[in-house]
Design an enzyme around this catalytic site. Structure first.
Site, PDB file in Angstrom:
ATOM      1  N   SER A 872       0.849  -1.175   0.000  1.00 26.71           N
ATOM      2  CA  SER A 872       0.000   0.000   0.000  1.00 26.71           C
ATOM      3  C   SER A 872       0.886   1.226   0.000  1.00 26.71           C
ATOM      4  CB  SER A 872      -0.919   0.038   1.216  1.00 26.71           C
ATOM      5  OG  SER A 872      -1.547   1.293   1.308  1.00 26.71           O
ATOM      6  N   THR A 874       0.331   4.171   0.855  1.00 24.14           N
ATOM      7  CA  THR A 874       0.143   5.115   1.951  1.00 24.14           C
ATOM      8  C   THR A 874       0.121   4.405   3.299  1.00 24.14           C
ATOM      9  OG1 THR A 874      -2.235   4.963   1.626  1.00 24.14           O
ATOM     10  CG2 THR A 874      -1.106   6.769   0.531  1.00 24.14           C
ATOM     11  N   CYS A 875       0.758   3.244   3.370  1.00 23.83           N
ATOM     12  CA  CYS A 875       0.807   2.507   4.637  1.00 23.83           C
ATOM     13  C   CYS A 875       2.210   2.594   5.218  1.00 23.83           C
ATOM     14  CB  CYS A 875       0.418   1.042   4.423  1.00 23.83           C
ATOM     15  SG  CYS A 875       0.433   0.077   5.946  1.00 23.83           S
ATOM     16  N   PHE A 876       2.305   3.126   6.408  1.00 23.09           N
ATOM     17  CA  PHE A 876       3.564   3.174   7.143  1.00 23.09           C
ATOM     18  C   PHE A 876       3.580   1.968   8.087  1.00 23.09           C
ATOM     19  CE2 PHE A 876       6.110   7.232   8.200  1.00 23.09           C
ATOM     20  CZ  PHE A 876       6.940   6.954   7.127  1.00 23.09           C
TER      21      PHE A 876
END
Length: 907
Positions: A872, A874-876
């Protein structure tokens, strides 16, 4: 010609006894009788068709490329034409015949000025011009003349009267208003037969355009001379005469202002004058004042000329704007009608006349807008901003404010659902005002001359306005959005853009659920062949299918399927990676300007199927905008203008846009434009040499351009042709293919709501600092993390207190691939920003491959493929290692990660 000369000599002899021997000396007493005899002869000749015969003779001799007459013969014909007229003391009947048969001969006065000065002087002495204008002031006389002559020869009569008026200056000054009335009436008579386009009943006329009456073949030969005569109507001398009262008014106002400034400098009068000035800030002009009536009459005449002499429109506008003698004075008069350039006066007249603009005051506004649009379109930034031609910056602000409010009030009735008037839809005045307004707005978007929020209309209640648009019916709000979208805030327009997309998705049946959506496409992409696989599977999809859900299955370098989240697809990552690669200048599809802005490469043909690739790229970018995915792709402003179709507008100037492509070329062309010497010394031609892969290719700007020298007369044309070639002709095919792909996804009508700068924001997000509160509010947490977790709090605290705006921008780019926040806030970020907790066991902390990759923050789009982690953009992923994790270490590693754009470890 010998026979004609003999007959002319006979007629000259028997129509005047002045040289008869019988009355010389002692025969003086016979002179009255002889004069009467000659008058009887002239009466007989008139009864037998003298004037028609002379007309035929003049036409056959003059309606050709070179006159057939010698000066003596030509003078004899004119003398014969004038004698009956003088003998009858310019009677109405004979003067009408003279106008119909003699002054309607093409370019007659022009030839008189060359071959028969004595006859021209005789006409001026007997004031034939003044008497003709007086006769034609009667409506019946004008109708008789026009019906007898038809349009072509009415135009020739008008041209002769104009040149005669230029010669008989005293008569022109005495009968200025009558002259303007006659010119207007003759033009209106011709205008009846002028058509806007070709039809089965129309014929081409070099001056009038498509005309319903045939033009005699011989007339074509002399029409260039007729054009020269007509052009005298808008020379500087004529402007000073016809606008005499306007010039006098401006001179008077200038004197008053000088006296006011002088007086205010004296302390004894300063307070009193300042107090008086506070009550009267403008010198208001009454609607019935002589200066306004006279000026409006002249403006009406020139407007009629523009609408009738369609092929001379540019010449008329150029003449009216020449030397800046007229335009600033016209707008000064408009300004003096009251506050906001007399806005209230104009709107009161509209209301009083049921939205009709036939009142003469609108002639002033119409011509003022038309001439200003013409001159500002061709002015470069140096002339407009630095030399203040034709207005300074404060004047431009005042004029644009007036135009903006005028258009708004003309459309917005204030009554919900009230149908629009004809004035607000197809009126010529409205169109002229709107065109001038949009020209100023576009210039301001490119190089601002207005304060913030200048273009917004504060009288608009946004809730009411948006409510009107929500109803989906044609109304004032809809029309305002089409014509002047800039009057409402940018945020509301972006919201409307997103709503339009949502409605379209509902119509297409596109839903967020992959299972429920009928428009769902699955593609498989190998990472080493990302562009090739994406192009092969998506380029052939119809536009509506591409607007649906696209699911992507990645195959890594080892040939294994990559696990993923986001409903079995990672389309955002695919889109970002595709766009990042295709816009890389090394691929040679796009180049960058000196400011690192992208535009199509003119040598892209080295790529196979390059035009198909451009269409694919346009589709991918359109898909990103359609889904609200911001991508960091900065386009050159001139290319954005082409995407929006501005180059097709009447006010578009390639020269104005050139600095955004090549500032150095712009400076060179500006130097050529303002060169005061003989430009031919520089030995330019209408061609451009380009080095293409080591080979010099010559492009001709016009057919045969390589041998056509640039001179002082054609240098303006050269400058604009060169700018047009560089920005349009050279990349025309690439641009067309890109726009075709982009518009297959994005409706062009939706784009019309935005300026070029706003379109860039729509693509790449806003330039504002990252709103951390908004980002935190719309962050999703997984794996045990939550908003109040200690490590999460460290993260937000570091971003807020330890990072500067640039570093926050880098952080945003690190986690979303774009350094700018979404236009409508992070609630609209697709997919949403998320932070995931990743558990790591103690044996993984010893340094094995997977463990070292996972320690700390990790940006998944830069991940090690071996890890096969959920995907993803936008996944940290944040490690839960409470035994030795510290805020300071977190800050250092985070700063390192965003600056190096790689993952990092916690030690």
């Amino acid at each position: 010609m010998r026979i004609i000369s003999t007959l002319l000599a006979t007629l000259i002899t028997f129509t005047s006894p002045n040289k008869w021997r019988i009355i010389s000396g002692k025969g003086e007493a016979l002179k009255p009788g002889m004069n009467q005899l000659c008058n009887n002869i002239m009466g007989h000749l008139n009864a037998r068709g003298l004037y028609p015969a002379l007309q035929t003779l003049l036409y056959n001799g003059l309606a050709r490329s070179k006159p057939a007459f010698r000066p003596a013969s030509f003078t004899a014909i004119l003398t014969l034409a004038l004698r009956p007229l003088m003998a009858a003391d310019l009677s109405d009947n004979l003067l009408t015949l003279f106008l119909l048969h003699i002054l309607s001969v093409p370019a007659l006065v022009h030839h008189m000025n060359i071959m028969s000065q004595e006859c021209l002087i005789q006409m001026m002495t007997h004031r034939i011009f003044s008497r003709s204008i007086e006769l034609l002031c009667h409506e019946q006389s004008t109708r008789i003349v026009f019906n007898s002559l038809e349009g072509n020869y009415s135009l020739c009569l008008l041209a002769n009267l104009i040149q005669l008026g230029n010669a008989e200056m005293e008569g022109l000054v005495e009968s200025t208003n009558s002259f303007m009335f006659v010119v207007t009436r003759l033009l209106e008579c011709c205008k009846i037969y002028v058509q806007s386009k070709k039809s089965s009943l129309s014929h081409w006329h070099p001056v009038l355009g498509w005309f319903q009456q045939r033009t005699d073949p011989g007339l074509y030969e002399t029409l260039p001379l007729v054009e020269q005569q007509l052009q005298m109507l808008w020379n500087v001398k004529m402007l000073h005469i016809l606008f005499e009262q306007l010039f006098a008014y401006n001179d008077l106002q200038a004197v008053v202002e000088v006296k006011h400034q002088t007086a205010t400098s004296k302390n004894i009068f300063k307070k009193a004058l300042e107090k008086a000035a506070a009550h009267k800030t403008t010198c208001k002009v009454r609607l019935d004042s002589p200066v306004l009536v006279s000026t409006c009459l002249a403006c009406g005449m020139y407007l009629t000329a523009i609408q009738t002499l369609t092929q001379l429109k540019l010449s008329i506008l150029s003449g009216l704007t020449c030397q800046d003698v007229l335009l600033p004075r016209l707008w000064k008069l408009i300004t003096d009608l009251g506050p906001q350039c007399g806005l209230k006066a104009f709107m009161d007249v509209i209301s009083a006349h049921n939205n009709d603009t036939s009142h003469v005051i609108f002639h002033l506004l119409h011509l003022g807008c038309a001439t200003a649009t013409h001159i500002i379109t061709i002015l470069d930034d140096i002339e407009l901003y630095e030399q203040s031609k034709p207005f300074n910056q404060l004047q431009l602000q005042a004029i644009s404010c007036f135009l903006n409010h005028f258009i708004f009030r003309a459309i917005w009735s204030g009554e919900i659902g009230k149908p629009l008037s004809a004035f607000a839809t197809n009126d010529a005045v409205f169109q002229a005002v709107h065109q001038f307004l949009m020209l100023l707005y576009q210039r301001d978007c490119r190089r601002s001359f207005t304060p913030p929020n200048h273009w917004l209309i504060k009288d608009i209640r946004i809730s009411v306005f948006m409510g009107e648009l929500e109803r989906g019916r044609k109304s004032a709000a809809t029309f305002l959005l089409q014509k002047v979208p800039h009057i409402i805030p940018h945020k509301e327009r972006v919201m409307l853009f997103r709503k339009n997309i949502t409605k379209e998705k509902e119509v297409l049946g596109v839903t967020e659920s992959v299972c429920a959506s009928p428009h769902s496409t699955l593609i498989t992409v190998h990472r080493p062949r990302l562009i090739e696989d994406g192009y092969r599977q998506l380029s052939m999809l119809p536009g509506n299918a591409l607007k649906g859900i696209i699911r992507v299955k990645f195959i890594n370098e080892q040939g294994l399927d990559e696990a993923g989240i986001d409903q079995d697809g990672v389309f955002k990552e695919f889109l970002e990676e595709t766009i990042m690669r295709v816009f890389d200048p090394s691929l040679n599809l796009f180049k960058v300007t000196s400011e690192q802005k992208l535009y199509p490469s003119s040598t892209s043909s080295i790529q196979e199927n390059h035009l198909a690739l451009f269409e694919f790229v346009g589709r991918m970018l359109g898909k990103a905008v359609y889904e609200g995915i911001v991508v960091d792709v900065p386009f050159a402003p001139f290319f954005l203008s082409q995407i929006m179709g501005h180059q097709h507008g009447a006010t578009y100037s390639s020269m104005d846009e050139l600095p955004s492509l090549d500032p150095e070329l712009y400076r060179s062309l500006t130097y050529v434009k303002h060169y005061e010497g003989d430009i031919s010394d520089l030995e330019f031609t209408f061609s451009y040499d380009e080095d293409i892969l080591g080979k010099v290719v010559t492009h001709e700007l016009v057919p045969g351009g390589r041998v056509i020298p640039v001179t002082n007369e054609n240098k303006i044309n050269y400058v604009h042709l060169m700018a047009h070639f560089k920005m349009h002709s050279q990349i025309k095919d690439q641009t067309s293919a890109f726009i075709k792909g982009f518009r297959a996804i994005i409706n062009p009508d939706w784009l019309a709501m935005f300026s070029t700068n706003e379109l860039q924001k729509l693509i790449s997000g806003d330039n504002a600092d990252v709103d951390l509160d908004d980002l935190r509010k719309h962050t999703q947490y997984y794996g045990g993390f939550h908003n109040n977790h200690r490590v999460v709090s460290w993260l937000w605290d570091i971003l807020d207190k330890d990072f500067n705006p640039k570093e926050r921008s880098l952080f945003l780019k690190f986690v979303t691939s774009c350094s700018k926040p979404p236009l409508l806030g992070f609630a609209n970020l697709e997919p949403p920003f998320s932070i995931r907790c990743v558990e790591v066991s103690d044996d993984q902390d010893t340094g094995d491959t997977v463990g070292s990759v996972l320690k700390g923050f990790f940006n998944i789009r830069k991940r090690d493929p071996v890890s096969r982690l959920p995907t993803s953009s936008t996944c940290f992923n944040l490690l839960k290692l409470p035994n030795y994790q510290k805020k300071s270490t977190l800050r250092e590693k985070l700063r390192y990660a965003i600056t190096s754009n790689t993952g990092f470890e916690l030690s």
